[in-house]
Design a protein around this motif. Structure first.
Motif, PDB file in Angstrom:
ATOM      1  N   LEU A  51       0.808  -1.244  -0.126  1.00 22.34           N
ATOM      2  CA  LEU A  51      -0.007  -0.039   0.028  1.00 22.34           C
ATOM      3  C   LEU A  51       0.715   1.397   0.013  1.00 22.34           C
ATOM      4  CD1 LEU A  51      -2.898   1.449   0.367  1.00 22.34           C
ATOM      5  CD2 LEU A  51      -2.395   1.294   2.913  1.00 22.34           C
ATOM      6  N   ILE A  52       0.484   2.109  -0.950  1.00 20.59           N
ATOM      7  CA  ILE A  52       1.099   3.501  -0.862  1.00 20.59           C
ATOM      8  C   ILE A  52       0.241   4.454  -0.777  1.00 20.59           C
ATOM      9  CG2 ILE A  52       2.595   5.120  -2.089  1.00 20.59           C
ATOM     10  CD1 ILE A  52       3.466   2.857  -3.850  1.00 20.59           C
ATOM     11  N   ALA A  53      -0.029   5.321   0.361  1.00 18.87           N
ATOM     12  CA  ALA A  53      -1.037   6.011   0.827  1.00 18.87           C
ATOM     13  C   ALA A  53      -0.654   7.446   1.115  1.00 18.87           C
ATOM     14  CB  ALA A  53      -1.869   5.337   1.995  1.00 18.87           C
ATOM     15  N   GLY A  54      -1.759   8.520   1.305  1.00 17.91           N
ATOM     16  CA  GLY A  54      -1.311   9.606   1.523  1.00 17.91           C
ATOM     17  C   GLY A  54      -2.023  11.034   0.979  1.00 17.91           C
ATOM     18  N   ALA A  55      -2.103  11.918   1.417  1.00 17.71           N
ATOM     19  CA  ALA A  55      -2.750  12.964   0.828  1.00 17.71           C
ATOM     20  C   ALA A  55      -2.454  13.468  -0.475  1.00 17.71           C
ATOM     21  CB  ALA A  55      -2.940  14.404   1.818  1.00 17.71           C
ATOM     22  N   THR A  56      -3.046  14.286  -1.195  1.00 15.76           N
ATOM     23  CA  THR A  56      -2.541  14.838  -2.747  1.00 15.76           C
ATOM     24  C   THR A  56      -1.365  15.632  -2.319  1.00 15.76           C
ATOM     25  OG1 THR A  56      -4.853  14.702  -3.493  1.00 15.76           O
ATOM     26  CG2 THR A  56      -3.197  16.054  -4.609  1.00 15.76           C
ATOM     27  N   VAL A 343       3.419   2.067   2.780  1.00 12.68           N
ATOM     28  CA  VAL A 343       4.078   3.112   2.834  1.00 12.68           C
ATOM     29  C   VAL A 343       3.131   4.652   3.023  1.00 12.68           C
ATOM     30  CG1 VAL A 343       5.711   4.841   1.336  1.00 12.68           C
ATOM     31  CG2 VAL A 343       5.956   2.362   1.136  1.00 12.68           C
ATOM     32  N   GLN A 344       3.269   5.178   4.132  1.00 10.10           N
ATOM     33  CA  GLN A 344       2.264   6.105   4.407  1.00 10.10           C
ATOM     34  C   GLN A 344       2.777   7.331   4.495  1.00 10.10           C
ATOM     35  OE1 GLN A 344      -1.316   5.625   5.381  1.00 10.10           O
ATOM     36  NE2 GLN A 344      -1.017   7.880   4.978  1.00 10.10           N
ATOM     37  N   HIS A 345       2.349   8.138   3.384  1.00  9.48           N
ATOM     38  CA  HIS A 345       2.713   9.502   3.319  1.00  9.48           C
ATOM     39  C   HIS A 345       1.796  10.453   4.170  1.00  9.48           C
ATOM     40  CE1 HIS A 345       5.861   9.595   0.249  1.00  9.48           C
ATOM     41  NE2 HIS A 345       5.052   8.373  -0.196  1.00  9.48           N
ATOM     42  N   ALA A 346       1.923  11.690   4.248  1.00 12.83           N
ATOM     43  CA  ALA A 346       1.190  12.581   5.140  1.00 12.83           C
ATOM     44  C   ALA A 346      -0.125  12.546   4.775  1.00 12.83           C
ATOM     45  CB  ALA A 346       1.872  14.075   5.149  1.00 12.83           C
ATOM     46  N   LEU A 347      -0.881  12.726   5.945  1.00 12.18           N
ATOM     47  CA  LEU A 347      -2.413  12.770   5.785  1.00 12.18           C
ATOM     48  C   LEU A 347      -2.606  14.333   6.471  1.00 12.18           C
ATOM     49  CD1 LEU A 347      -3.879   9.316   6.834  1.00 12.18           C
ATOM     50  CD2 LEU A 347      -3.903  10.411   4.605  1.00 12.18           C
ATOM     51  N   ARG A 348      -3.924  15.030   6.119  1.00 11.59           N
ATOM     52  CA  ARG A 348      -4.100  16.378   6.647  1.00 11.59           C
ATOM     53  C   ARG A 348      -5.280  16.245   7.413  1.00 11.59           C
ATOM     54  NH1 ARG A 348       0.903  17.391   6.127  1.00 11.59           N
ATOM     55  NH2 ARG A 348       1.684  17.610   3.853  1.00 11.59           N
ATOM     56  N   ALA A 349      -5.264  16.752   8.634  1.00 12.30           N
ATOM     57  CA  ALA A 349      -6.359  16.820   9.448  1.00 12.30           C
ATOM     58  C   ALA A 349      -7.176  18.070   9.521  1.00 12.30           C
ATOM     59  CB  ALA A 349      -5.976  16.478  11.068  1.00 12.30           C
ATOM     60  N   PHE A 350      -8.339  18.267   8.937  1.00 14.46           N
ATOM     61  CA  PHE A 350      -8.811  19.585   8.698  1.00 14.46           C
ATOM     62  C   PHE A 350     -10.237  19.432   9.483  1.00 14.46           C
ATOM     63  CE2 PHE A 350      -6.294  19.441   4.717  1.00 14.46           C
ATOM     64  CZ  PHE A 350      -5.713  20.535   4.937  1.00 14.46           C
ATOM     65  N   ILE A 376       3.152  12.089  13.863  1.00 18.61           N
ATOM     66  CA  ILE A 376       4.073  12.142  12.799  1.00 18.61           C
ATOM     67  C   ILE A 376       3.470  11.992  11.244  1.00 18.61           C
ATOM     68  CG2 ILE A 376       4.665   9.789  12.423  1.00 18.61           C
ATOM     69  CD1 ILE A 376       7.325  10.974  12.338  1.00 18.61           C
ATOM     70  N   ILE A 377       2.170  11.563  11.280  1.00 22.18           N
ATOM     71  CA  ILE A 377       1.551  11.262  10.002  1.00 22.18           C
ATOM     72  C   ILE A 377       0.991  12.678   9.447  1.00 22.18           C
ATOM     73  CG2 ILE A 377      -0.892  10.613   9.099  1.00 22.18           C
ATOM     74  CD1 ILE A 377      -0.346   8.017  10.525  1.00 22.18           C
ATOM     75  N   THR A 378       0.870  13.511  10.311  1.00 21.53           N
ATOM     76  CA  THR A 378       0.219  14.729  10.091  1.00 21.53           C
ATOM     77  C   THR A 378       1.483  15.775   9.641  1.00 21.53           C
ATOM     78  OG1 THR A 378      -0.208  15.545  12.204  1.00 21.53           O
ATOM     79  CG2 THR A 378      -1.969  14.485  10.990  1.00 21.53           C
ATOM     80  N   SER A 379       2.584  15.734  10.258  1.00 22.29           N
ATOM     81  CA  SER A 379       3.832  16.492  10.114  1.00 22.29           C
ATOM     82  C   SER A 379       4.786  16.199   8.932  1.00 22.29           C
ATOM     83  CB  SER A 379       4.216  16.662  11.379  1.00 22.29           C
ATOM     84  OG  SER A 379       4.804  15.353  11.911  1.00 22.29           O
ATOM     85  N   MET A 380       4.541  15.021   8.407  1.00 25.21           N
ATOM     86  CA  MET A 380       5.817  14.602   7.639  1.00 25.21           C
ATOM     87  C   MET A 380       5.531  15.746   6.246  1.00 25.21           C
ATOM     88  SD  MET A 380       5.931  10.633   7.472  1.00 25.21           S
ATOM     89  CE  MET A 380       4.148  10.522   7.099  1.00 25.21           C
ATOM     90  N   GLY A 381       6.658  15.983   5.764  1.00 25.57           N
ATOM     91  CA  GLY A 381       6.957  16.756   4.454  1.00 25.57           C
ATOM     92  C   GLY A 381       6.619  15.888   3.207  1.00 25.57           C
ATOM     93  N   THR A 382       6.523  16.581   1.903  1.00 24.25           N
ATOM     94  CA  THR A 382       6.600  16.067   0.925  1.00 24.25           C
ATOM     95  C   THR A 382       7.783  15.294   0.325  1.00 24.25           C
ATOM     96  OG1 THR A 382       5.371  17.870  -0.189  1.00 24.25           O
ATOM     97  CG2 THR A 382       6.432  16.337  -1.807  1.00 24.25           C
ATOM     98  N   GLY A 383       7.591  13.831   0.131  1.00 24.95           N
ATOM     99  CA  GLY A 383       8.756  12.902  -0.134  1.00 24.95           C
ATOM    100  C   GLY A 383       9.055  12.198   1.228  1.00 24.95           C
TER     101      GLY A 383
END
Length: 429
Positions: A51-56, A343-350, A376-383
């Motif tokens: 799985l490769i996941a994360g916000a746009t 592989v979990q890229h950042a998610l955004r909590a709005f 950390i899921i919400t604070s990671m940068g691009t890449g």
């Protein structure tokens, strides 16, 4: 200092590989890439799905490129579903810039630019090798599931397929299928009723209406000849690199049923035709499904169940399936539980709903003393991404916030002229 050293030792031991591997990047602690703490995935475990996941905009597509490139370099053919139309750059070498040089210096890895062997394919009329299957090849069971037929209607479809088999009548496309349905209640009614039993005109009309609904999503473009041979996906170039077959699907987002049709057909054919392989030193084929929610959200319950079953069993054929999506909850729980690489890229909590989804996502990852996973899921940068995989022993690796390496190929799309030139060189057209 002791904390960093103990973390480095944890990552080095947890991601140690005695055989071939792909290298995703460098592990990070407190925002710093730790020297020598490389995050590796054993090649022999790449048929355990992922799985490769994360916000746009967080780097999912680049991570997909990184994994696909290294699989290709190791001789593993790759099939990519290119929903957004941004993967054709794999056919051209990338260019180093200051950003890439700095990233690779932090990881402790020299940057290499390389073009990959690429084959472009299409389900519609775009540039690329046209993918098709006949109705006969699809079979009565999958056709019935696709059309969401009840037991009585499915039985009628099976009877008519049997009639066509007995009389050597090919069902090439949906037009052929509608003709045999109409024939069964008109001029062929008495003959079919006598040999196979009575067929209800009301059921036949219902099946025809469902076919028309499928045609409205342009699924008729998929059914026809010549049929695509899945063994053509298992090719290597003259240097032993696995071909990366890219199916261009940017025009299919408004036609989810057609996409689900194709995915089910492809997985079913691979499962049916590929021999049992057991545990291979590397996958026979890796399949990446971008925007995976299009497969599951619009598919019927029976279609999803069929896909779930095939994903569970296809590993024994030497095939790895990787889902790329914004939200891990897009993937059914029964499938998510089968995925060895995450592989979990950042998610955004709005919103409150977003925060609950992040909490649920964090619970899917191994416990660690080094991160607060939900934070950390919400604070990671691009890449950057949280990574956990399976070790060579089949045990989960430690959770690692990872600075992902840059792709070797171009990170933008080819021009239409470059695409036409690439398609013109294909030996599958």
């Amino acid at each position: 200092m002791e904390r960093k050293e103990s973390f480095r030792e944890l990552i080095v031991d947890g991601y140690r590989c005695s055989g071939d591997f792909i290298l995703l990047g460098g592990a990070m602690l407190d925002g710093e890439c730790i020297p020598g703490a490389h995050v590796k995935v054993p090649l022999k475990m790449m048929n355990r799905h992922g799985l490769i996941a994360g916000a746009t905009g967080t780097g999912k597509t680049k991570t997909l490129q990184v994994i696909a490139e290294q699989l290709s370099e190791n001789g593993v053919p790759v099939l990519l579903m290119d929903i957004k139309g941004d993967l054709s750059g794999l056919a051209q070498p990338g260019k180093e810039n200051r950003f890439i040089a700095d990233r690779h210096a932090q990881i402790g890895l020299p940057y290499r630019a390389k073009a990959m062997p690429v084959e472009l394919m299409t389900l519609s009329g775009g540039n690329g090798v046209r993918l098709r299957a006949t109705v006969t090849e699809f079979g009565p069971v999958l056709i019935s599931k696709l059309l969401e037929l009840n037991d009585v209607q499915s039985g009628i479809v099976s009877v008519l397929f049997k009639y066509c088999d007995d009389h050597r009548l090919p069902l090439v496309d949906l037009r052929d299928f509608k003709k045999i349905l109409q024939y069964s209640i008109n001029e062929g009614k008495e003959w079919i009723n006598a040999e196979y039993g009575r067929i209800s005109p009301a059921s036949i009309n219902t099946i025809i209406r469902k076919i028309v609904e499928l045609e409205q999503q342009k699924a008729d473009l998929f059914f026809g000849e010549p049929s695509f041979d899945v063994n053509d996906l298992l090719r290597q170039d003259e240097n032993g690199n696995g071909f990366i077959s890219i199916i261009r699907l940017s025009d299919i987002q408004s036609r989810p049923k057609m996409f689900s049709t194709f995915m089910l057909s492809l997985l079913a054919e691979v499962f049916a035709l590929f021999p049992e392989e057991g545990d291979l030193p590397k996958p026979k084929l890796a399949l990446f499904i971008d925007e995976a929610h299009l497969v599951f959200n619009e598919a019927s319950e029976t279609l999803v169940e069929q896909i779930e079953t095939i994903v569970k069993l296809i590993r024994s054929k030497g095939v790895g399936v990787f889902f790329c999506t914004q939200d891990p909850t897009d993937i059914p729980g029964k499938v998510l539980g089968q995925l060895g690489l995450k592989v979990q890229h950042a998610l955004r909590a709005f919103t409150a709903k977003d925060r609950k989804a992040i909490m649920r996502t964090a619970e899917n990852y191994p416990l660690t003393d080094y991160y607060k996973t939900d934070e950390i899921i919400t604070s990671m940068g691009t890449g950057e991404a949280l990574v956990t995989a399976l070790s060579e022993k089949g045990t989960p690796t430690p959770l690692a916030a990872t600075l992902i390496r840059a792709p070797m190929s171009r990170m933008d799309v080819l021009s239409e002229e470059e695409i036409q030139e690439l398609v013109g060189r294909s030996n599958l057209v």
